[in-house]
Design a protein around this motif. Structure first.
Motif, PDB file in Angstrom:
ATOM      1  N   HIS A 107       0.800  -1.230   0.000  1.00  0.00           N
ATOM      2  CA  HIS A 107       0.000   0.000   0.000  1.00  0.00           C
ATOM      3  C   HIS A 107       0.827   1.271   0.000  1.00  0.00           C
ATOM      4  CE1 HIS A 107      -3.613  -2.395   0.751  1.00  0.00           C
ATOM      5  NE2 HIS A 107      -2.935  -3.038   1.685  1.00  0.00           N
ATOM      6  N   GLY A 108       2.136   1.178   0.204  1.00  0.00           N
ATOM      7  CA  GLY A 108       2.966   2.371   0.220  1.00  0.00           C
ATOM      8  C   GLY A 108       2.534   3.354   1.290  1.00  0.00           C
ATOM      9  N   GLU A 109       2.414   4.630   0.908  1.00  0.00           N
ATOM     10  CA  GLU A 109       2.066   5.681   1.864  1.00  0.00           C
ATOM     11  C   GLU A 109       0.649   5.523   2.419  1.00  0.00           C
ATOM     12  OE1 GLU A 109       4.182   8.091   2.824  1.00  0.00           O
ATOM     13  OE2 GLU A 109       5.746   7.235   1.572  1.00  0.00           O
ATOM     14  N   ALA A 110      -0.179   4.709   1.772  1.00  0.00           N
ATOM     15  CA  ALA A 110      -1.563   4.503   2.218  1.00  0.00           C
ATOM     16  C   ALA A 110      -1.698   3.334   3.191  1.00  0.00           C
ATOM     17  CB  ALA A 110      -2.466   4.276   1.013  1.00  0.00           C
ATOM     18  N   ALA A 111      -0.582   2.900   3.786  1.00  0.00           N
ATOM     19  CA  ALA A 111      -0.601   1.704   4.636  1.00  0.00           C
ATOM     20  C   ALA A 111      -1.075   1.985   6.061  1.00  0.00           C
ATOM     21  CB  ALA A 111       0.786   1.063   4.671  1.00  0.00           C
ATOM     22  N   LYS A 112      -1.390   3.240   6.401  1.00  0.00           N
ATOM     23  CA  LYS A 112      -1.751   3.554   7.787  1.00  0.00           C
ATOM     24  C   LYS A 112      -2.959   2.750   8.256  1.00  0.00           C
ATOM     25  CE  LYS A 112      -3.265   7.235  10.898  1.00  0.00           C
ATOM     26  NZ  LYS A 112      -3.608   8.658  11.061  1.00  0.00           N
ATOM     27  N   LYS A 113      -4.019   2.735   7.461  1.00  0.00           N
ATOM     28  CA  LYS A 113      -5.231   2.019   7.864  1.00  0.00           C
ATOM     29  C   LYS A 113      -4.977   0.516   7.995  1.00  0.00           C
ATOM     30  CE  LYS A 113      -8.498   5.207   8.248  1.00  0.00           C
ATOM     31  NZ  LYS A 113      -9.249   5.414   9.505  1.00  0.00           N
ATOM     32  N   PRO A 114      -4.346  -0.135   7.004  1.00  0.00           N
ATOM     33  CA  PRO A 114      -4.051  -1.561   7.172  1.00  0.00           C
ATOM     34  C   PRO A 114      -3.166  -1.855   8.383  1.00  0.00           C
ATOM     35  CG  PRO A 114      -3.849  -0.946   4.865  1.00  0.00           C
ATOM     36  CD  PRO A 114      -4.042   0.328   5.635  1.00  0.00           C
ATOM     37  N   ILE A 115      -2.182  -0.989   8.649  1.00  0.00           N
ATOM     38  CA  ILE A 115      -1.334  -1.182   9.829  1.00  0.00           C
ATOM     39  C   ILE A 115      -2.183  -1.099  11.097  1.00  0.00           C
ATOM     40  CG2 ILE A 115       0.424  -0.027  11.241  1.00  0.00           C
ATOM     41  CD1 ILE A 115       1.955   0.569   8.655  1.00  0.00           C
ATOM     42  N   THR A 116      -3.091  -0.127  11.148  1.00  0.00           N
ATOM     43  CA  THR A 116      -3.981   0.002  12.312  1.00  0.00           C
ATOM     44  C   THR A 116      -4.842  -1.240  12.470  1.00  0.00           C
ATOM     45  OG1 THR A 116      -4.039   2.402  11.983  1.00  0.00           O
ATOM     46  CG2 THR A 116      -5.736   1.441  13.390  1.00  0.00           C
ATOM     47  N   ALA A 117      -5.339  -1.778  11.347  1.00  0.00           N
ATOM     48  CA  ALA A 117      -6.190  -2.965  11.413  1.00  0.00           C
ATOM     49  C   ALA A 117      -5.433  -4.171  11.961  1.00  0.00           C
ATOM     50  CB  ALA A 117      -6.744  -3.281  10.024  1.00  0.00           C
ATOM     51  N   VAL A 118      -4.200  -4.376  11.493  1.00  0.00           N
ATOM     52  CA  VAL A 118      -3.404  -5.505  11.987  1.00  0.00           C
ATOM     53  C   VAL A 118      -3.038  -5.289  13.452  1.00  0.00           C
ATOM     54  CG1 VAL A 118      -1.184  -6.689  11.756  1.00  0.00           C
ATOM     55  CG2 VAL A 118      -2.547  -6.190   9.727  1.00  0.00           C
ATOM     56  N   SER A 119      -2.720  -4.049  13.822  1.00  0.00           N
ATOM     57  CA  SER A 119      -2.427  -3.746  15.218  1.00  0.00           C
ATOM     58  C   SER A 119      -3.636  -4.020  16.105  1.00  0.00           C
ATOM     59  CB  SER A 119      -1.994  -2.285  15.354  1.00  0.00           C
ATOM     60  OG  SER A 119      -1.769  -1.932  16.693  1.00  0.00           O
ATOM     61  N   LEU A 120      -4.829  -3.681  15.608  1.00  0.00           N
ATOM     62  CA  LEU A 120      -6.064  -3.956  16.350  1.00  0.00           C
ATOM     63  C   LEU A 120      -6.232  -5.454  16.579  1.00  0.00           C
ATOM     64  CD1 LEU A 120      -8.917  -3.353  17.468  1.00  0.00           C
ATOM     65  CD2 LEU A 120      -9.726  -3.343  15.098  1.00  0.00           C
ATOM     66  N   LEU A 121      -6.070  -6.247  15.534  1.00  0.00           N
ATOM     67  CA  LEU A 121      -6.210  -7.693  15.679  1.00  0.00           C
ATOM     68  C   LEU A 121      -5.129  -8.253  16.602  1.00  0.00           C
ATOM     69  CD1 LEU A 121      -7.049  -8.598  11.977  1.00  0.00           C
ATOM     70  CD2 LEU A 121      -8.622  -8.633  13.918  1.00  0.00           C
ATOM     71  N   GLY A 122      -3.908  -7.754  16.447  1.00  0.00           N
ATOM     72  CA  GLY A 122      -2.815  -8.238  17.291  1.00  0.00           C
ATOM     73  C   GLY A 122      -3.038  -7.971  18.769  1.00  0.00           C
ATOM     74  N   ALA A 123      -3.790  -6.900  19.080  1.00  0.00           N
ATOM     75  CA  ALA A 123      -4.062  -6.585  20.484  1.00  0.00           C
ATOM     76  C   ALA A 123      -4.811  -7.713  21.189  1.00  0.00           C
ATOM     77  CB  ALA A 123      -4.866  -5.294  20.587  1.00  0.00           C
ATOM     78  N   PHE A 124      -5.529  -8.531  20.415  1.00  0.00           N
ATOM     79  CA  PHE A 124      -6.235  -9.647  21.028  1.00  0.00           C
ATOM     80  C   PHE A 124      -5.277 -10.744  21.488  1.00  0.00           C
ATOM     81  CE2 PHE A 124      -9.678  -7.609  18.722  1.00  0.00           C
ATOM     82  CZ  PHE A 124     -10.732  -7.718  19.620  1.00  0.00           C
ATOM     83  N   GLY A 125      -4.002 -10.658  21.056  1.00  0.00           N
ATOM     84  CA  GLY A 125      -3.013 -11.588  21.590  1.00  0.00           C
ATOM     85  C   GLY A 125      -2.866 -11.445  23.094  1.00  0.00           C
ATOM     86  N   GLY A 126      -3.000 -10.195  23.580  1.00  0.00           N
ATOM     87  CA  GLY A 126      -2.978  -9.983  25.020  1.00  0.00           C
ATOM     88  C   GLY A 126      -4.314 -10.256  25.674  1.00  0.00           C
ATOM     89  N   ALA A 127      -5.384  -9.796  25.019  1.00  0.00           N
ATOM     90  CA  ALA A 127      -6.715  -9.965  25.605  1.00  0.00           C
ATOM     91  C   ALA A 127      -7.115 -11.439  25.693  1.00  0.00           C
ATOM     92  CB  ALA A 127      -7.742  -9.190  24.781  1.00  0.00           C
ATOM     93  N   LEU A 128      -6.715 -12.249  24.697  1.00  0.00           N
ATOM     94  CA  LEU A 128      -7.094 -13.660  24.656  1.00  0.00           C
ATOM     95  C   LEU A 128      -5.994 -14.602  25.115  1.00  0.00           C
ATOM     96  CD1 LEU A 128      -8.907 -13.734  21.170  1.00  0.00           C
ATOM     97  CD2 LEU A 128      -9.946 -13.498  23.432  1.00  0.00           C
ATOM     98  N   GLY A 129      -4.743 -14.131  25.048  1.00  0.00           N
ATOM     99  CA  GLY A 129      -3.623 -15.030  25.317  1.00  0.00           C
ATOM    100  C   GLY A 129      -3.638 -15.644  26.696  1.00  0.00           C
TER     101      GLY A 129
END
Length: 383
Positions: A128-150
């Protein structure tokens, strides 16, 4: 499956990989340490000392992992990390003495050094180049469940199949689930998508400010993950109340990422990071002034601030420097953070033993240093 269908799976696959990776490494020993120590004939203190060593291994390997991403691409790096995590977890599951246990924990550090957010963000920047902010946020959001569910998932596994079985189940998740999905869905090739134009990444004032900003963020986050329930009991909550209030931290981290994902995305990433540095001190001030009834504010402030800064760790290097050498640069600015986080639990614990107020003053002071570092962050000319 069509190319379009595969491309739509990239964010869910990266998010799932981050959930499994964080839950089976960074958050694993929070519930596994005691049964693991008892099973190999040592103490939890030895296990957590090994974990500090794992953070150091992770820090040492992080720059290598960033260069590897730029040369070969996120798919190869994440696939290798899945195998490293699986081998480490199998080693832990087979451990009968402290030496093998320590080797397994240190190998987890090797997996963390090359297999957490960095390669996932690099895949998205390549696409996505410079437009990667939203996808990065989405992956970061999903990754946060590693703590919530881990923690609850690992605890459930321990109660069902024992601590050794829990290690083997997580190892199986990496080999049977993550590895095939990485190989089937993620694009091949280098993360940058084109030859690096400037060669080796060099430190400058902006890089140093970013490194200090994220070193402080990781230090506070690691200290809070180790000591937040104890801090809350020092503020007057019972053990059960403190555990419930501490859970607000994960909830706030997820909520703020959801808000960021839903926002139009026109704001400055630097301004967002600057605001994030003040959320922990604001929550700590409310908790200190409000006493027991407001103690949960420090958990909410820390969770929200850390949630924003986790996104910023992927977005700011892209915003300030562009996609060129992204993998190496992002890994380099986070390397000091990986080193300082190894000392956070011990140092914060010593201060907390003296006073909860002094401990919150320390963590808030670190955040104010981070706040100062956000000034002077400028985009590279020509971007």
């Amino acid at each position: 499956m069509s190319r379009l269908a595969v491309s739509r799976l990239i964010i869910p696959v990266l998010g799932l990989g981050m959930i499994v990776s964080f839950a089976s490494s960074y958050y694993l020993l929070g519930v596994l340490a005691e049964p693991l120590a008892g099973g190999v004939g040592t103490t939890p203190g030895v296990v957590f000392t090994a974990l500090s060593g794992a953070f150091l291994v992770s820090a040492a390997l992080s720059p290598f992992g960033g260069c590897w991403i730029d040369r070969r691409g996120g798919r190869e790096v994440l696939s290798a990390a899945a195998l490293i995590f699986a081998l480490a977890l199998i080693l832990l599951g087979l451990a009968r003495d402290p030496v093998v246990m320590v080797a397994g924990v240190l190998m987890l550090g090797a997996g963390m050094g090359v297999g957490l957010y960095g390669p996932a963000y690099a895949v998205l920047v390549a696409l996505h180049g410079e437009a990667a902010k939203k996808p990065i946020t989405a992956v970061s959001l999903l990754g946060a469940f590693g703590g919530a569910l881990g923690w609850p998932l690992t605890l459930l596994m321990i109660e069902t199949v024992g601590w050794r079985g829990a290690c083997f189940v997580w190892a199986g998740a990496h080999v049977v689930l993550c590895l095939p999905l990485y190989w089937a869905v993620l694009p091949d090739g280098r993360a940058g998508g084109r030859p690096p134009a400037s060669g080796r990444v060099r430190w400058d004032g902006t890089m140093i400010r970013l490194a200090v900003l994220f070193a402080g963020a990781w230090w506070v986050a690691t200290a809070m993950s180790a000591h937040l329930p104890r801090l809350l009991t020092r503020l007057g909550l019972s053990a059960a109340e403190a555990a419930m209030a501490a859970g607000l931290m994960a909830g706030a981290a997820i909520a703020v990422r959801l808000i960021t994902l839903a926002a139009p995305g026109r704001g400055s990433p630097v301004a967002a990071a600057r605001a994030a540095t003040l959320l922990h001190p604001f929550g700590a001030l409310i908790a200190f002034v409000g006493g027991k009834g407001a103690a949960g504010a420090v958990a909410l402030g820390q969770g929200a601030g850390n949630g924003l800064l986790a996104v910023a760790s992927g977005v700011l290097p892209l915003h300030l420097f562009g996609r060129e050498n992204y993998g190496a640069r992002q890994a380099l600015v986070l390397t000091p953070a990986r080193f300082v986080q190894a000392a956070a639990p011990a140092l914060y614990g010593v201060v907390l033993d003296r006073s909860a107020g002094l401990a919150m003053l320390l963590s808030s002071g670190v955040c104010l240093v981070m706040f100062a570092m956000t000034f002077g962050l400028r985009r590279k000319p020509g971007l």
